[in-house]
Design a protein around this motif. Structure first.
Motif, mmCIF file in Angstrom:
data_model
loop_
_atom_site.group_PDB
_atom_site.id
_atom_site.type_symbol
_atom_site.label_atom_id
_atom_site.label_comp_id
_atom_site.label_asym_id
_atom_site.label_seq_id
_atom_site.Cartn_x
_atom_site.Cartn_y
_atom_site.Cartn_z
ATOM 1 N N GLU A 69 -2.890 -58.234 -12.096
ATOM 2 C CA GLU A 69 -2.614 -56.849 -12.471
ATOM 3 C C GLU A 69 -1.761 -56.784 -13.742
ATOM 4 O O GLU A 69 -1.981 -55.921 -14.594
ATOM 5 N N GLY B 73 -6.344 -50.931 -10.299
ATOM 6 C CA GLY B 73 -6.332 -50.235 -9.014
ATOM 7 C C GLY B 73 -7.239 -50.879 -7.995
ATOM 8 O O GLY B 73 -6.880 -51.021 -6.819
ATOM 9 N N MET B 74 -8.426 -51.297 -8.420
ATOM 10 C CA MET B 74 -9.370 -51.920 -7.494
ATOM 11 C C MET B 74 -8.888 -53.300 -7.044
ATOM 12 O O MET B 74 -9.228 -53.753 -5.956
ATOM 13 N N SER B 75 -8.095 -53.987 -7.897
ATOM 14 C CA SER B 75 -7.583 -55.290 -7.476
ATOM 15 C C SER B 75 -6.411 -55.132 -6.495
ATOM 16 O O SER B 75 -6.217 -55.988 -5.635
ATOM 17 N N ILE B 76 -5.687 -54.029 -6.618
ATOM 18 C CA ILE B 76 -4.585 -53.780 -5.688
ATOM 19 C C ILE B 76 -5.127 -53.268 -4.358
ATOM 20 O O ILE B 76 -4.663 -53.676 -3.280
ATOM 21 N N TYR B 77 -6.084 -52.358 -4.418
ATOM 22 C CA TYR B 77 -6.691 -51.780 -3.217
ATOM 23 C C TYR B 77 -8.193 -52.097 -3.215
ATOM 24 O O TYR B 77 -9.005 -51.255 -3.573
ATOM 25 N N GLU C 21 -10.626 -52.374 -1.037
ATOM 26 C CA GLU C 21 -11.623 -51.675 -0.207
ATOM 27 C C GLU C 21 -11.246 -50.236 -0.047
ATOM 28 O O GLU C 21 -10.248 -49.770 0.071
#
Length: 139
Positions: free
Chosen positions: A83, A133-137, A139
């Protein structure tokens, strides 16, 4: 206008991998390969854009610093969380645009090219934010 038509077309075509890497996880689920491809593609495009700041016949210390500053930390990004690396890369696209706008050549570029550069930088930055954002959340 015709002088920059190819530049504009190539610029927008260069967005396809960025947009694809953002869209792929939304359609098919995220995976680490997508994140790695996005990161490496971002590094390659950033290096290309930064390198274009150092034009032939204009090799000065300040131009070299402007061309090198955004990419010097790239080898060290592998030691940071993904990130943070993506945040640096996304911000560096703005840094390259700011440096480019400060060159005397910027005023000679066609308005369509100038607009395209701002649009591309904005879209690439948003892609970086979405990928973070997609790497933190995932699914």
């Amino acid at each position: 206008m015709e002088k920059f038509v190819n530049h504009i077309q190539l610029g927008y075509l260069g967005l396809i991998p960025f947009l694809g890497c953002v869209g792929w996880p939304l359609m098919f689920g995220s995976n680490s390969l997508n994140l790695e491809f996005f990161t490496f593609y971002s590094i390659a495009i950033l290096a290309f854009m930064a390198g274009s700041l150092w034009r032939a016949g204009e090799q000065s210390y300040s131009n070299a610093i402007k061309a090198i500053l955004p990419v010097i930390p790239v080898p060290f990004l592998s030691f940071l969380p993904v990130e943070w690396a993506l945040a640096w890369l996304g911000a560096s696209f703005w840094l390259v645009l700011i440096f480019e706008k400060a060159t005397p050549q910027w005023q000679t570029y066609h308005k369509d090219y100038q607009k395209m550069r701002v649009v591309l930088t904005s879209v690439v930055f948003v892609c970086h934010i979405l990928t973070i954002g997609m790497s933190i959340y995932p699914e």
